[in-house]
Enzyme design. Structure first.
Site, PDB file in Angstrom:
ATOM      1  N   TYR A  80       0.825  -1.209   0.000  1.00 15.36           N
ATOM      2  CA  TYR A  80       0.000   0.000   0.000  1.00 15.36           C
ATOM      3  C   TYR A  80       0.859   1.259   0.000  1.00 15.36           C
ATOM      4  O   TYR A  80       0.569   2.222  -0.721  1.00 15.36           O
ATOM      5  CB  TYR A  80      -0.949  -0.023   1.196  1.00 15.36           C
ATOM      6  CG  TYR A  80      -2.077   0.977   1.127  1.00 15.36           C
ATOM      7  CD1 TYR A  80      -2.584   1.423  -0.087  1.00 15.36           C
ATOM      8  CD2 TYR A  80      -2.655   1.477   2.293  1.00 15.36           C
ATOM      9  CE1 TYR A  80      -3.624   2.336  -0.140  1.00 15.36           C
ATOM     10  CE2 TYR A  80      -3.701   2.382   2.255  1.00 15.36           C
ATOM     11  CZ  TYR A  80      -4.178   2.815   1.041  1.00 15.36           C
ATOM     12  OH  TYR A  80      -5.212   3.720   0.996  1.00 15.36           O
ATOM     13  N   LYS A 103      -4.770   1.574   8.800  1.00 14.41           N
ATOM     14  CA  LYS A 103      -6.140   1.318   9.247  1.00 14.41           C
ATOM     15  C   LYS A 103      -6.096   0.403  10.468  1.00 14.41           C
ATOM     16  O   LYS A 103      -5.622  -0.724  10.376  1.00 14.41           O
ATOM     17  CB  LYS A 103      -6.955   0.667   8.128  1.00 14.41           C
ATOM     18  CG  LYS A 103      -7.111   1.546   6.894  1.00 14.41           C
ATOM     19  CD  LYS A 103      -7.809   0.812   5.765  1.00 14.41           C
ATOM     20  CE  LYS A 103      -7.920   1.685   4.519  1.00 14.41           C
ATOM     21  NZ  LYS A 103      -8.578   0.976   3.396  1.00 14.41           N
ATOM     22  N   GLY A 141     -10.345   4.493   2.977  1.00 17.73           N
ATOM     23  CA  GLY A 141     -11.395   4.212   2.014  1.00 17.73           C
ATOM     24  C   GLY A 141     -11.130   2.918   1.276  1.00 17.73           C
ATOM     25  O   GLY A 141     -10.170   2.200   1.565  1.00 17.73           O
ATOM     26  N   LYS A 161     -14.035  -2.251   9.841  1.00 20.35           N
ATOM     27  CA  LYS A 161     -14.297  -3.025   8.614  1.00 20.35           C
ATOM     28  C   LYS A 161     -13.387  -4.240   8.514  1.00 20.35           C
ATOM     29  O   LYS A 161     -13.778  -5.271   7.953  1.00 20.35           O
ATOM     30  CB  LYS A 161     -14.195  -2.142   7.379  1.00 20.35           C
ATOM     31  CG  LYS A 161     -12.809  -1.570   7.081  1.00 20.35           C
ATOM     32  CD  LYS A 161     -11.978  -2.435   6.169  1.00 20.35           C
ATOM     33  CE  LYS A 161     -10.567  -1.890   6.012  1.00 20.35           C
ATOM     34  NZ  LYS A 161      -9.731  -2.731   5.134  1.00 20.35           N
ATOM     35  N   ASN A 194      -8.112  -9.945   5.036  1.00 20.34           N
ATOM     36  CA  ASN A 194      -9.027 -10.241   6.141  1.00 20.34           C
ATOM     37  C   ASN A 194     -10.123 -11.204   5.698  1.00 20.34           C
ATOM     38  O   ASN A 194     -10.461 -12.156   6.409  1.00 20.34           O
ATOM     39  CB  ASN A 194      -9.639  -8.937   6.675  1.00 20.34           C
ATOM     40  CG  ASN A 194      -8.610  -8.051   7.328  1.00 20.34           C
ATOM     41  OD1 ASN A 194      -8.062  -8.376   8.369  1.00 20.34           O
ATOM     42  ND2 ASN A 194      -8.328  -6.914   6.705  1.00 20.34           N
ATOM     43  N   GLU A 230      -4.581  -7.450   9.414  1.00 18.46           N
ATOM     44  CA  GLU A 230      -4.852  -6.408  10.405  1.00 18.46           C
ATOM     45  C   GLU A 230      -6.056  -6.744  11.283  1.00 18.46           C
ATOM     46  O   GLU A 230      -6.089  -6.424  12.461  1.00 18.46           O
ATOM     47  CB  GLU A 230      -5.086  -5.060   9.705  1.00 18.46           C
ATOM     48  CG  GLU A 230      -3.835  -4.409   9.149  1.00 18.46           C
ATOM     49  CD  GLU A 230      -3.026  -3.656  10.198  1.00 18.46           C
ATOM     50  OE1 GLU A 230      -3.281  -3.828  11.400  1.00 18.46           O
ATOM     51  OE2 GLU A 230      -2.114  -2.913   9.795  1.00 18.46           O
TER      52      GLU A 230
END
Length: 339
Positions: free
Chosen positions: A16, A110, A139, A195, A260, A285
């Protein structure tokens, strides 16, 4: 390479961080990318691409690699931190002695602080002080699609209006990358953590074989949990209908690019937690986030039954199917209760 001046320094050379650095450089900005492993950075410089994570995306000429942290941070006042949430505080402590007096910090991490469940902004203020401008971007973004220049949109929130405007100008690219500003600093941070947890649950549901109806119900009720927790912490509930909430939630729960989600699928198919993590091969994560989100919810008296059952599977060896049946067997209630 000359790294004496850059528009942005990116800390974290994983998938990322590299994708964001490529996007900024492609936008016409000089960008410095630093990572904790000098050998990895040297390899990136030699290959002019990230063979491990983004092998088909060449680096723009304005993306500069740096092995020296002090030089990397001297190059720009604006620093984008893209590291796993459980090392966020440690990385900020590492950066602190080398930051410019006019430094501004933004992160794309995040999650919440490991063990304590604190928002990352609270960690940043503790380490760097109250006066430094802070911002967060969050996002629905998969690194491969972002790096490939496919259309992507995110949310941006900041403690400083000028920093927010400057970041929006830096990041926004009319051809592929749209950046929405949002004044809700708490909500934009929180959505990305919750999320991750719900995506594990969606993966479990699919791994068990429950189908599209169950997955959609879980996503919807997961959004309710996100909104309840956010409201308790002072976030604007409408934030969770935007990019940092519903947008990221749907993406992560429904596409197998999500680590995830893939982790949850394996658990639903009967693999153990460690075995599933080993198969993923990168940081999941949501594994840590589940413990942190549940602790945060309990401290604030917020009911999060999906999160609690995912925690039971991850940390108390509960069977994924049993966890699903526990949720289905809960007392009947009004759909809008607690929202």
């Amino acid at each position: 390479m000359n790294t004496t001046h850059a528009s942005m320094t990116v800390i974290g050379a994983g998938s990322y961080g590299t994708a964001l650095a490529i996007t900024l450089a492609r936008n016409g900005h000089q960008v410095v990318l630093w990572g904790h492993d000098p050998k990895h950075i040297q390899t990136l410089q030699q290959d002019r691409c990230n063979q491990a994570f983004l092998p088909d995306v060449p680096f723009p000429d304005t993306l500069l690699l740096e092995t020296d942290l002090a030089r990397a941070l001297a190059a720009s006042r604006d620093v984008l931190v893209v590291v796993p949430s459980h090392v966020f505080g440690a990385v900020l402590n590492q950066l602190k002695p080398h930051l410019r007096p006019d430094a501004r910090i933004v992160w794309a991490t995040k999650g919440l602080e490991a063990e304590t469940g604190r928002l990352l902004a609270d960690v940043a203020r503790e380490v760097l002080g109250e006066s430094i401008p802070l911002a967060v971007v969050s996002g629905p973004t998969f690194a491969k699609e972002l790096a490939a220049g496919l259309p992507t949109a995110i949310a941006l929130a900041s403690t400083d209006v000028q920093f927010s405007e400057d970041l929006q100008q830096l990041l926004h690219c009319g051809k592929s990358f749209r950046v929405y500003s949002n004044p809700d600093f708490i909500g934009v941070q929180l959505g990305g953590a919750v999320k991750n947890v719900i995506a594990i649950g969606a993966g479990m549901s699919d791994g068990i074989g429950f189908g599209a109806n169950a997955r959609t119900a879980l996503i919807t009720r997961g959004l309710a949990e996100m909104t309840r927790l956010g409201s308790a912490l002072g976030a604007d509930p409408s934030t969770f209908m935007g990019m940092a909430g519903l947008g990221d939630l749907v993406l992560t729960c429904t596409d197998n690019q999500s680590r995830n989600r893939r982790f949850g699928i394996m658990l639903g198919q009967g693999l153990g937690v460690q075995e599933a993590q080993d198969k993923i091969g990168q940081v999941v994560e949501g594994y840590r986030n589940t413990k942190e989100v549940l602790a945060l919810a309990q401290r604030n008296g917020v009911e999060m039954p999906i999160t609690e059952q995912i925690y039971q599977v991850l940390y108390s060896h509960k069977n994924a199917r049993e966890a699903a049946l526990t949720l289905l067997g809960r007392t009947k209630k009004d759909e809008k209760s607690g929202i």
